[in-house]
Enzyme design. Structure first.
Site, short mmCIF file in Angstrom:
data_model
loop_
_atom_site.label_atom_id
_atom_site.label_comp_id
_atom_site.label_asym_id
_atom_site.label_seq_id
_atom_site.Cartn_x
_atom_site.Cartn_y
_atom_site.Cartn_z
N GLU A 93 -5.55 -12.37 7.73
CA GLU A 93 -5.20 -12.37 6.32
C GLU A 93 -4.05 -13.34 6.02
O GLU A 93 -3.07 -13.00 5.38
CB GLU A 93 -4.85 -10.95 5.86
CG GLU A 93 -6.03 -10.01 6.05
CD GLU A 93 -5.80 -8.59 5.53
OE1 GLU A 93 -4.64 -8.16 5.50
OE2 GLU A 93 -6.79 -7.93 5.19
N ARG A 126 -1.74 -6.58 17.20
CA ARG A 126 -2.84 -5.97 16.44
C ARG A 126 -4.16 -6.71 16.65
O ARG A 126 -4.19 -7.95 16.69
CB ARG A 126 -2.50 -5.93 14.94
CG ARG A 126 -1.31 -5.06 14.65
CD ARG A 126 -0.97 -5.09 13.19
NE ARG A 126 -1.64 -4.10 12.41
CZ ARG A 126 -2.17 -4.31 11.21
NH1 ARG A 126 -2.15 -5.52 10.67
NH2 ARG A 126 -2.71 -3.33 10.53
N ASP A 185 -11.57 -1.20 8.01
CA ASP A 185 -10.21 -1.10 7.49
C ASP A 185 -9.94 0.25 6.83
O ASP A 185 -9.88 0.34 5.60
CB ASP A 185 -10.00 -2.23 6.45
CG ASP A 185 -8.54 -2.38 6.06
OD1 ASP A 185 -7.69 -1.79 6.73
OD2 ASP A 185 -8.27 -3.09 5.08
N ARG A 189 -18.07 -8.72 9.48
CA ARG A 189 -16.65 -8.42 9.70
C ARG A 189 -16.46 -7.30 10.73
O ARG A 189 -15.48 -7.31 11.48
CB ARG A 189 -16.00 -8.05 8.36
CG ARG A 189 -14.58 -7.58 8.52
CD ARG A 189 -13.85 -7.52 7.20
NE ARG A 189 -12.67 -6.68 7.29
CZ ARG A 189 -11.92 -6.34 6.26
NH1 ARG A 189 -12.22 -6.78 5.05
NH2 ARG A 189 -10.86 -5.58 6.42
N HIS A 238 -16.18 0.62 1.59
CA HIS A 238 -15.51 -0.47 0.86
C HIS A 238 -16.13 -0.76 -0.50
O HIS A 238 -16.43 -1.91 -0.84
CB HIS A 238 -15.53 -1.75 1.71
CG HIS A 238 -14.23 -2.52 1.64
ND1 HIS A 238 -13.68 -2.92 0.45
CD2 HIS A 238 -13.37 -2.94 2.60
CE1 HIS A 238 -12.55 -3.57 0.69
NE2 HIS A 238 -12.33 -3.58 1.99
N GLU A 272 -4.56 2.77 15.70
CA GLU A 272 -3.78 2.70 14.46
C GLU A 272 -4.55 3.45 13.37
O GLU A 272 -5.72 3.17 13.13
CB GLU A 272 -3.58 1.24 14.05
CG GLU A 272 -2.82 1.05 12.75
CD GLU A 272 -2.60 -0.43 12.39
OE1 GLU A 272 -2.26 -1.23 13.28
OE2 GLU A 272 -2.80 -0.77 11.21
N ARG A 283 0.82 -1.22 0.00
CA ARG A 283 0.00 0.00 0.00
C ARG A 283 0.86 1.26 0.00
O ARG A 283 0.45 2.30 0.53
CB ARG A 283 -0.96 0.03 1.19
CG ARG A 283 -1.75 -1.24 1.40
CD ARG A 283 -2.53 -1.65 0.19
NE ARG A 283 -3.23 -2.93 0.41
CZ ARG A 283 -3.89 -3.56 -0.54
NH1 ARG A 283 -3.94 -3.09 -1.77
NH2 ARG A 283 -4.50 -4.69 -0.28
N GLU A 299 -4.55 4.24 1.08
CA GLU A 299 -4.98 3.02 0.39
C GLU A 299 -6.40 3.14 -0.16
O GLU A 299 -6.67 2.72 -1.29
CB GLU A 299 -4.90 1.85 1.38
CG GLU A 299 -5.45 0.55 0.84
CD GLU A 299 -5.36 -0.60 1.84
OE1 GLU A 299 -4.79 -0.40 2.94
OE2 GLU A 299 -5.85 -1.69 1.52
#
Ligand code: GCV
Length: 718
Positions: free
Chosen positions: A297, A330, A370, A341, A517, A392, A175, A398
């Site tokens: 992920e 994290r 995200d 999610r 998203h 964070e 990214r 991104e």
């Protein structure tokens, strides 16, 4: 002529040379530390408060402060300013003072009399406080503040202020849009001046920690070969009081250590982490610790051994504890259950409150998904009172256009920091509950460091907000603009206005009213609200918009996934109640008919369309306003921003048109009067593909696709 005079002359000559070259062609390398010369009319006033620098004692950090003062003052005042004996107008650095209220890292800047001389005193308990004070003093001059009666005390509100690089060892950057990684692993431990300038820039805004490598970690970083290189960087950063951290792959005991398991409760694994920590601290005595992405992920983690996330964090924390190191663990986990999610991190972590060691910080993204252009704050904030929590945020854009235009992110981060989780009680915003702020870096080896000139502002804003999360985006934008562009109010005002409205414009033209998203593919560049084919359901835009003929939006109330129910009762009630939820979060929490009546009486459909057009109009205004600034900006940076803004206009039209074309194919509703139809049919937007991203100027479009010449500026298939 004494040697001292010669040195001072050389410094002045260098400062002058760097100024003249900058005036001809500014490439952005100097960031907000340009130290451009003060207007002649004001210079005498400032010279009277900066006749030389006095220090009581030296150390590498004090020397860094003196170097910066010499460099900045000499360049801004157009004369050599170096060390001096105590005299009127001196800048005096003193450390070792017990000053209440400024902790270990704070400073006081005061106009004072010292042994009969009128001076500016920068005092601190520690050397790093003096360094931060020196940068703050320079900032006062850079932003043309009055130095006559100073009485400033400042200290960081958060102890840990860290950049997270997502840099791979092959110099690609996940990214990353600013060129290859700045860490040249092949030539390290040879030191590049760029590493020093990187450290100066970070120290100038109070950043005190950097994670060098990607959270999708390559285990090789823990091998002796790489650790020697890491140690060389740590040596560069040490005078600036920046501690180096690394990411570690959870399975490193297997891949680097040759063990059969990485089970965190296995004694051989515990011993391996202890030995690895000891080895690192022998090389880097002030090593900060590890940042870990586990069971997310595709990354390995404690669940692979049926252990908890706390078990995983604690084995590494125990290894670091004797050395004073920290684990950043994290909370970004999803894909391990079929739940919404947005709920999964909370579901996994909330019950572990109090189970992490005291040297663990659980690092939580600002929102539950995200780094979308807009998300509500993450439900874990305020709800793990017995665990240290860090926030964070993402500097690299991104999901916000990547390399186009101007997008100033401070308003987005402030939105999360100022949110009130009402847990355990209302009145304690997120910023009061956190121990750390981490920012995913947007830095690369581009000459100007970041993807665009205005992305430097996001680096600056991140540091300033991590130092003090209560600073306003307006103040931060104002400081940065004056230091980076010009102090003339005719330039400052329009630039700051553009910056402050820029994030909301992106929300409007990409994902208004709480949508999220809606991006193409894994590269997250460009619109694809119709897209539904990815194997992980939550990578699909259709998962988030749930749009069909009947309506649009994700029902996260009790009739749907009940993600709203993860928040404290007062917050949950409001999110779930159509009379209380803010329009900005509407479709995040509710699935509604296209004809739903908003509070202002408009239909949801009309409101959506209005917002897309508002976003486009805003970036068009930004482009026009920038064009007026030509007299104040050097030609090289002016042209570069002009082209970024122009591309943002094209991209905004693309987002607007593609989204509206798709929604209209479902709603079958006419556009409200005064709003133009998309330039192309839906099939055209659906056929846009990229070989490389970001790549708006070179999309691939199936030649058989219908095409209508468009106002959006993009041409049809070539
Ligand atoms: C480093 C998102 C990004 C990934 C990133 C991940 C994370 O999913 O698309 O590139 O991986 O977040 O934060 O770990």
């Amino acid at each position: 002529m004494g040697i001292r005079f010669v040195i001072q002359f050389l410094i002045a000559a260098l400062a002058f040379a760097s100024f003249t070259s900058a005036a001809c062609a500014e490439d952005g390398y100097d960031l907000w530390l340009r130290y451009n010369p003060i207007e002649q009319s004001l210079r005498a006033k400032y010279v009277g408060h900066a006749r030389g620098i006095v220090v009581e004692r030296s150390s590498p950090t004090i020397q860094a402060a003196v170097n910066e003062l010499e460099r900045g003052l000499s360049a801004m005042l157009g004369r050599s300013i170096g060390r001096t004996a105590l005299r009127d107008g001196a800048v005096v650095l003193v450390t070792g003072r017990q000053i209440p209220g400024i902790g270990n890292e704070g400073y006081v800047i005061r106009s004072a009399r010292l042994r009969g001389h009128a001076v500016t005193l920068i005092s601190a308990k520690s050397d790093v406080g003096a360094l931060y004070g020196a940068f703050a003093f320079l900032r006062l001059i850079q932003t043309r503040q009055d130095l006559a009666h100073l009485d400033i005390a400042d200290a960081p509100k958060l102890p840990l202020r860290m950049l997270n690089h997502w840099d791979n060892l092959d110099r690609t950057v996940e990214r990353g849009y600013a060129g290859p990684s700045i860490w040249d692993w092949a030539s390290l431990p040879t030191i590049d001046q760029r590493y020093v300038d990187y450290a100066r820039a970070n120290a100038s805004i109070g950043i005190n920690a950097v994670v060098l490598n990607n959270v999708n970690a390559d285990p090789k970083i823990l091998t002796p070969e790489y650790l020697t290189k890491v140690a060389a960087l740590a040596n560069v950063f040490r005078p600036f009081c920046i501690r180096v951290y690394l990411t570690a792959r959870f399975s490193s005991p297997i891949q680097v250590g040759g063990l059969a398991t990485a089970d965190p409760l296995d004694p051989t694994v515990k011993a391996w982490w202890r030995a690895k920590a000891d080895e690192i601290y022998r090389l880097i005595p002030d090593f900060g610790g590890f940042l870990i992405k586990a069971n997310s992920e595709g990354q390995p983690g404690p669940w692979d051994y049926k252990r908890t996330q706390a078990n995983g964090a604690n084995v590494i924390a125990d290894a670091l504890a004797p050395h004073g190191g920290t684990v950043l663990w994290r909370a970004f986990v999803y894909g391990n259950s079929k739940e919404d999610r947005a709920k999964q991190a909370y579901d996994e972590f909330r019950s572990l409150d109090g189970k992490f060691r005291s040297n663990v910080i659980v690092q939580v993204k600002n929102g539950p998904i995200d780094f979308q252009p807009r998300e509500p704050f993450h439900p874990l904030f305020g709800q793990m009172p017995h665990t240290r929590i860090g926030i964070e945020v993402q500097l690299t854009r991104e999901y916000l256009g990547q390399t186009d235009g101007v997008v100033f992110l401070a308003p987005m981060w402030t939105e999360a920091l100022d949110s009130d989780p009402c847990s355990p009680r209302c009145g304690r915003p997120v910023k009061a509950t956190i121990a750390a702020m981490a920012g995913v870096s947007n830095i690369g080896s581009n000459r100007g460091w970041t993807a665009t000139k205005f992305d430097q502002a996001n680096w600056y804003a991140f540091g300033r907000l991590a130092w003090n999360p209560s600073l306003s985006p307006k103040q931060i934008a104002g400081e940065w603009t004056r230091m980076t562009w010009d102090n003339d109010p005719r330039a400052v005002k329009p630039i700051v206005t553009t910056m402050l409205g820029s994030r909301e414009a992106v929300v409007d033209y990409m994902t208004p009213l709480g949508l999220a998203h809606q991006f193409q593919d894994d590269h997250h560049y460009g619109p694809a609200p119709w897209s539904c084919g990815a194997k992980e359901p939550s990578w699909n835009p259709c998962y988030y918009n749930k749009a069909d003929a009947g309506g649009i939006g994700f029902d996260r109330t009790a009739t749907g996934s009940n993600a709203a129910g993860q928040y404290a009762p007062q917050v949950a009630r409001c999110f779930a109640d159509l009379n209380c939820v803010a329009a900005k979060d509407l479709l995040w929490f509710h699935h509604l008919p296209w004809t739903y009546r908003m509070h202002d009486g408009q239909t949801l459909w009309a409101s959506l369309i209005e917002r897309y057009d508002r976003g486009v109009a805003q970036v068009e205004t930004n482009e026009r306003n920038w064009a007026e600034l030509r007299p104040y900006i050097d030609s090289q940076r002016f042209a570069s921003v002009s082209s970024d803004l122009h591309r943002q206009v094209l991209e905004a039209w693309w987002w607007r048109d593609a989204s509206i074309a798709y929604w209209q194919s479902l709603s079958k509703l006419p556009l409200p009067p005064g709003h133009s139809p998309p330039a192309h049919p839906l099939s055209w937007y659906q056929a846009v593909r990229f070989d490389r991203v970001p790549g708006f100027l070179a999309p691939r479009i199936d030649p058989r696709t219908l095409c209508v010449a468009g106002r959006g500026g993009s041409s049809c298939a070539q």
